[in-house]
Design a protein around this motif. Structure first.
Motif, PDB file in Angstrom:
ATOM      1  N   GLN A 291       0.852  -1.234   0.447  1.00 13.44           N
ATOM      2  CA  GLN A 291      -0.474  -0.094   0.038  1.00 13.44           C
ATOM      3  C   GLN A 291       0.787   1.507  -0.357  1.00 13.44           C
ATOM      4  O   GLN A 291       0.419   2.494  -0.655  1.00 13.44           O
ATOM      5  N   ALA A 292       2.098   0.815   0.545  1.00 14.25           N
ATOM      6  CA  ALA A 292       2.656   2.451   1.284  1.00 14.25           C
ATOM      7  C   ALA A 292       3.761   2.112  -0.806  1.00 14.25           C
ATOM      8  O   ALA A 292       4.399   3.580  -0.686  1.00 14.25           O
ATOM      9  N   SER A 293       3.811   1.387  -1.430  1.00 16.20           N
ATOM     10  CA  SER A 293       4.842   1.350  -2.478  1.00 16.20           C
ATOM     11  C   SER A 293       3.693   1.595  -3.725  1.00 16.20           C
ATOM     12  O   SER A 293       4.400   0.348  -4.477  1.00 16.20           O
ATOM     13  N   LYS A 294       3.144   1.892  -3.783  1.00 15.67           N
ATOM     14  CA  LYS A 294       2.315   1.162  -5.273  1.00 15.67           C
ATOM     15  C   LYS A 294       2.663   1.632  -7.150  1.00 15.67           C
ATOM     16  O   LYS A 294       2.437   1.180  -7.290  1.00 15.67           O
ATOM     17  N   LYS A 295       3.503   2.781  -6.451  1.00 12.41           N
ATOM     18  CA  LYS A 295       4.759   3.124  -7.881  1.00 12.41           C
ATOM     19  C   LYS A 295       5.730   2.378  -8.064  1.00 12.41           C
ATOM     20  O   LYS A 295       6.623   3.270  -8.127  1.00 12.41           O
ATOM     21  N   SER A 296       5.849   1.483  -7.794  1.00 12.37           N
ATOM     22  CA  SER A 296       6.824   0.714  -7.163  1.00 12.37           C
ATOM     23  C   SER A 296       6.987  -0.774  -8.569  1.00 12.37           C
ATOM     24  O   SER A 296       5.706  -1.139  -8.909  1.00 12.37           O
ATOM     25  N   LYS A 297       8.288  -0.880  -8.646  1.00  6.88           N
ATOM     26  CA  LYS A 297       7.989  -2.638  -9.217  1.00  6.88           C
ATOM     27  C   LYS A 297       8.282  -3.419  -8.212  1.00  6.88           C
ATOM     28  O   LYS A 297       9.908  -3.881  -7.375  1.00  6.88           O
ATOM     29  N   ILE A 298       8.126  -4.667  -8.043  1.00  8.37           N
ATOM     30  CA  ILE A 298       8.308  -5.216  -6.636  1.00  8.37           C
ATOM     31  C   ILE A 298       8.551  -6.517  -6.756  1.00  8.37           C
ATOM     32  O   ILE A 298       7.286  -6.916  -7.736  1.00  8.37           O
ATOM     33  N   TYR A 348       4.311  -0.352 -13.281  1.00  6.75           N
ATOM     34  CA  TYR A 348       4.747  -0.436 -11.869  1.00  6.75           C
ATOM     35  C   TYR A 348       3.756  -2.110 -11.668  1.00  6.75           C
ATOM     36  O   TYR A 348       2.729  -2.289 -12.263  1.00  6.75           O
ATOM     37  N   SER A 349       4.027  -2.993 -11.007  1.00  8.28           N
ATOM     38  CA  SER A 349       3.572  -4.103 -10.539  1.00  8.28           C
ATOM     39  C   SER A 349       4.020  -4.519  -8.947  1.00  8.28           C
ATOM     40  O   SER A 349       5.281  -4.253  -9.171  1.00  8.28           O
ATOM     41  N   VAL A 366      13.681  -3.077 -11.554  1.00  4.15           N
ATOM     42  CA  VAL A 366      12.850  -3.684 -10.100  1.00  4.15           C
ATOM     43  C   VAL A 366      13.137  -3.201  -9.587  1.00  4.15           C
ATOM     44  O   VAL A 366      14.530  -2.538  -9.070  1.00  4.15           O
ATOM     45  N   ASP A 367      12.483  -2.231  -8.597  1.00  6.79           N
ATOM     46  CA  ASP A 367      12.649  -1.757  -6.870  1.00  6.79           C
ATOM     47  C   ASP A 367      12.876  -2.272  -6.168  1.00  6.79           C
ATOM     48  O   ASP A 367      13.586  -1.694  -5.098  1.00  6.79           O
ATOM     49  N   PHE A 368      12.552  -3.045  -6.113  1.00  5.19           N
ATOM     50  CA  PHE A 368      12.059  -3.526  -4.403  1.00  5.19           C
ATOM     51  C   PHE A 368      11.986  -5.467  -4.803  1.00  5.19           C
ATOM     52  O   PHE A 368      11.365  -6.123  -5.545  1.00  5.19           O
ATOM     53  N   VAL A 369      12.884  -5.973  -3.763  1.00  3.16           N
ATOM     54  CA  VAL A 369      13.423  -7.607  -3.782  1.00  3.16           C
ATOM     55  C   VAL A 369      12.851  -7.983  -2.669  1.00  3.16           C
ATOM     56  O   VAL A 369      13.726  -7.789  -1.225  1.00  3.16           O
TER      57      VAL A 369
END
Length: 813
Positions: A291-298, A348-349, A366-369
């Motif tokens: 919810q806090a990282s909606k504009k990211s690729k996770i 974003y996904s 990819v922003d976050f793993v």
């Protein structure tokens, strides 16, 4: 003479086709110059930065230029020159450092210099990958790099595709990319698949391929391959075990590790953190992070496929505001390819995945793993976080650890030079989704079943982990974890129940006795006191055991204790004891005697056994329907009397009886004695006798039937004559025949004896019924034809004038 460029066909061959045919033969390649340039390479003393510094062929240079590759990475600068010179290589480099080009360029160049082209050349290079997605990615890079002038035939063989289509194409392949299972299947089943002239073998993610999961397949593949070949091994974490190197038949391999001296085994642009999160709070924390990282690729990693699917389905129903995807090994190949393509193209996904996406896959930007479940070891952690911060880009990895996993996992990461930093979660921003999950599971039974399977597979993954210092199942609160999934309680797990039973069996009986005695002392209200230690011999321990049949409770009741009787023991008992002692002294004791002759029937022997049992004090029960009595010599035998189903087995089997025409009972299948049958003569003679006897019986019955029928006819004739005579007398006298004139009882008896009434016999036959296929019109027409025919037959020839006038009047109406 045929003009140049003209063939025997009706149309001249096109110029483009002629050029293609000449190009495929390629007699003007610069192989000698390339060989000389490769011989001049000195990888140990010189350094190479750009691809232009290497002696590469023109098709390879065009491919690199079209893909915008100019500067080599560290692993490429050190591995490609050695591979071009034909050395075996063990390559280890961080994730995202360009290891794929480090073996694709040598494969193309070495086969190009050998002119290993065409169907006759056979397979020249074999590239093995642990996963299908990585094999597809390697094949795409090979195709993009080699389509600018190289004439090799390259193929991809992975599971999930048509096996027959691959078999037809394998005979033409020069370079093959595939997974171990499918390659081994073709080697063992495809007849035309020839690998005798293999030049190069490449293992990507070699540490995973040489692991226990693929060890059998790789060993079987190596049995088919020739020993004289070049072998290249690449991975983010390389194995240097001598056993692995001996299996692969490496000849003086060069170990290339460009990041061995670095302080970190992961890229410098990767920020790595971990949080302490109890097991029952993982989903709440993950939902709050998304919810806090909606504009990211996770990219989120889980330990089991069922858990991935449950999180995907439940989060999708709650609509987090970001596209959700999921990938695991149980999906079909087409769905997995679609998922990887969508996640690669998305801006974003959020992708939920198992370790099937942890190795080698190149997802851009990819922003976050997020590692929701703890990895099995440090190598798996390195491969997971390697999906971000690739090619000097920035990225961030977050690891969720339970309190029991923290200490052991940090030790493993520190040994592998992986720097991680502890961070905290802001409790104010953490949202709880437990109530929403409970509501969804209550409404959707399929989702509830999926949650149960997710719980079981997660617990099983923890149970099967080898590193018990990190994964100790007793340290996890499974009840709370089941509640966090929305379940009302923890599902029953069979392997845990079996494990508890196994542990209970391992506990010694002495500890059980001590625990029982302490429990009894505490129940009485007094603290359990330590008993004074007494000397116990091995005979004491032997007689305290209760699991031996000879000392069981039901057997103790049958054993006579001579000490209790004292001097009252009779002489008969002493005699029996002496006889038993004598029998025990024999080397071969008679356990059971089977009489050779049937002098005594089974019933008599059973009665004798029952009388002897009664004499020994045992209970004998005579069951109805059983020829032998039941001797009750134990509690278990006594319980048999309460079960009707078990008593049926002790009763004699019944016999089915049928009755013949004469009313005599006999069994449904009676077999005659063979001796009696042979005594009556040969089978054919007996058959003839039987036929003659049957014929005589039929003839005698026929004579009787004819006499009976003749008597019935005479009686019928007599009754008809009596009736006619009575009617004639009544007509002559003008008197109606009533009850006084004819004896009704006599007529009824006569009718009964003749088998039917004369009225029925003398009554005219009624109108014949129509058949099922005749219509009403057909029936009426048939009646009309019959009446006309009858009228014709009744018309007589006129004799007088009056007859003619009457006939004419009838014809005129």
């Amino acid at each position: 003479m045929v003009a140049p460029g003209i063939t025997g066909h009706t149309r001249p061959t096109k110029v483009k086709k002629q050029a293609a045919a000449q190009k495929r033969k390629r007699d003007d390649v610069d192989v000698e110059q390339l060989e000389a340039a490769v011989e001049r390479l000195d990888p140990k003393n010189e350094t190479y930065k750009d691809f232009t510094d290497l002696p590469l062929s023109e098709p390879t240079k065009l491919g690199l230029k079209s893909c915008h590759y100019a500067v080599m990475t560290d692993i490429q600068a050190r591995a490609i020159p050695l591979a071009l010179k034909g050395c075996d290589i063990l390559g280890a480099a961080k994730t995202g450092s360009g290891k794929t080009l480090s073996f694709i360029i040598p494969v193309l160049e070495n086969l190009y210099r050998l002119q290993h082209i065409g169907m006759d050349a056979g397979l020249g290079a074999l590239i093995i990958s642990p996963t299908r997605e990585l094999a597809i990615q390697i094949f795409d890079v090979l195709r993009k790099l080699g389509r600018h002038g190289h004439m090799f035939a390259a193929g991809l063989v992975i599971g999930g595709k048509s096996l027959d289509a691959e078999r037809q194409a394998l005979t033409r392949m020069n370079i093959l990319v595939g997974t171990p299972g499918r390659i081994l299947q073709h080697l063992s089943q495809t007849v035309a698949f020839n690998v005798d002239d293999l030049k190069m073998l490449v293992l990507d993610e070699a540490d995973r391929i040489l692991d226990m999961g693929f060890q059998r397949d790789v060993d079987a593949i190596l049995e088919y391959l020739p020993k004289e070949r070049q072998t290249l091994l690449f991975s983010a974490t390389q194995s240097k075990k001598l056993s692995d190197l001996a299996r692969l038949s490496l000849q003086e391999p060069e170990y290339v590790s460009v990041h061995a001296e670095d302080k970190s085994a992961t890229p410098k642009t990767l920020q790595q953190n971990y949080i302490i999160c109890p097991l029952d709070e993982k989903l709440d924390t993950l939902w709050s992070f998304i919810q806090a990282s909606k504009k990211s690729k996770i990219l989120c990693f889980f330990s089991s496929a069922k858990l991935v699917r449950f999180v995907y389905e439940s989060f999708r129903h709650m609509q987090p505001g970001i596209p959700l995807l999921h990938i695991h090994g149980r999906q079909k190949q087409g769905a997995r390819l679609d998922t990887t393509a969508k996640f690669s193209a998305a801006k974003y996904s959020c992708l939920f995945a198992t370790d099937v996406a942890a190795r080698g896959l190149d997802f851009p930007a990819v922003d976050f793993v997020i590692q929701v479940d703890c990895p099995e070891d440090a190598e798996t952690y390195i491969h997971r976080v390697g999906r971000t911060a690739r090619y000097n880009r920035e990225g961030r990895g977050v690891l969720f650890l339970t309190p029991s996993e923290e200490e052991g996992m940090l030790k493993r990461l520190e040994a592998k030079k992986v720097p991680v930093e502890l961070i905290n979660v802001r409790q104010k921003k953490r949202q709880s989704i437990k109530d929403q999950l409970v509501h969804m599971l209550f409404k959707d039974p399929q989702l509830k079943y999926l949650a149960q399977k997710a719980f079981v597979t997660y617990v099983k993954s923890i149970y099967l982990q080898k590193d018990k210092e990190i994964f100790n199942l007793k340290e996890y609160d499974l009840e709370k974890f089941a509640g966090s999934l929305g379940l009302p309680g923890a599902p029953r797990i069979k392997f845990l129940k079996d494990d508890d039973a196994r542990k209970r069996k391992a506990v010694s009986r002495q500890e059980l006795e001590v625990s029982e005695s302490s429990d009894e002392g505490e129940e009485d209200g007094q603290p359990a006191q330590k008993k004074a230690k007494t000397v116990r011999t091995k005979y004491d321990r032997m007689f305290e055991r209760q699991n031996q049949d000879i000392l069981a409770d039901h057997y103790k009741k049958l054993v006579r204790d001579d000490m209790e009787g004292g001097a009252a023991a009779s002489a008969d008992q002493d005699a029996e004891k002496e006889a038993a002692d004598d029998a025990d002294d024999d080397f071969l004791a008679v356990k059971r005697r089977i009489p050779a002759e049937d002098d005594v029937s089974d019933i008599e022997s059973a009665v004798d056994e029952a009388t002897s049992a009664e004499a020994r004090g045992r209970k004998v029960v005579n069951l109805p329907g059983a020829s032998q009595p039941l001797i009750i010599d134990s509690n278990r035998r006594e319980k048999l009397l309460k079960s009707k189903k078990k008593l049926l087995k002790l009763k004699d089997k019944g016999k089915k009886i049928v009755y013949d025409d004469e009313g005599n009972p006999h069994e449904i299948y009676e077999l005659e004695d063979e001796a009696d049958f042979k005594a009556r003569g040969l089978p054919e003679e007996q058959r003839k006798k039987y036929l003659e006897a049957a014929r005589e019986e039929v003839q005698a019955a026929d004579v009787t039937d004819k006499a009976t029928a003749k008597a019935k006819r005479k009686e019928k004739m007599r009754k008809r004559k009596e009736r006619e005579r009575a009617e004639a007398e009544a007509a002559a006298g003008g008197v109606e025949i009533g009850d006084e004139g004819v004896d009704a009882l006599a007529n009824f008896r006569a009718d009964a004896e003749s088998g039917g009434s004369e009225d029925e016999e003398d009554a005219p036959k009624g109108k014949k019924q129509k058949k099922w296929f005749q219509s009403d019109s057909e029936g009426e027409e048939g009646d009309r034809k019959k009446r006309a025919k009858k009228a014709k037959t009744e018309v007589q020839e006129p004799q007088t004038l009056e007859d003619l006038e009457a006939l004419a009047a009838g014809l005129l109406g």
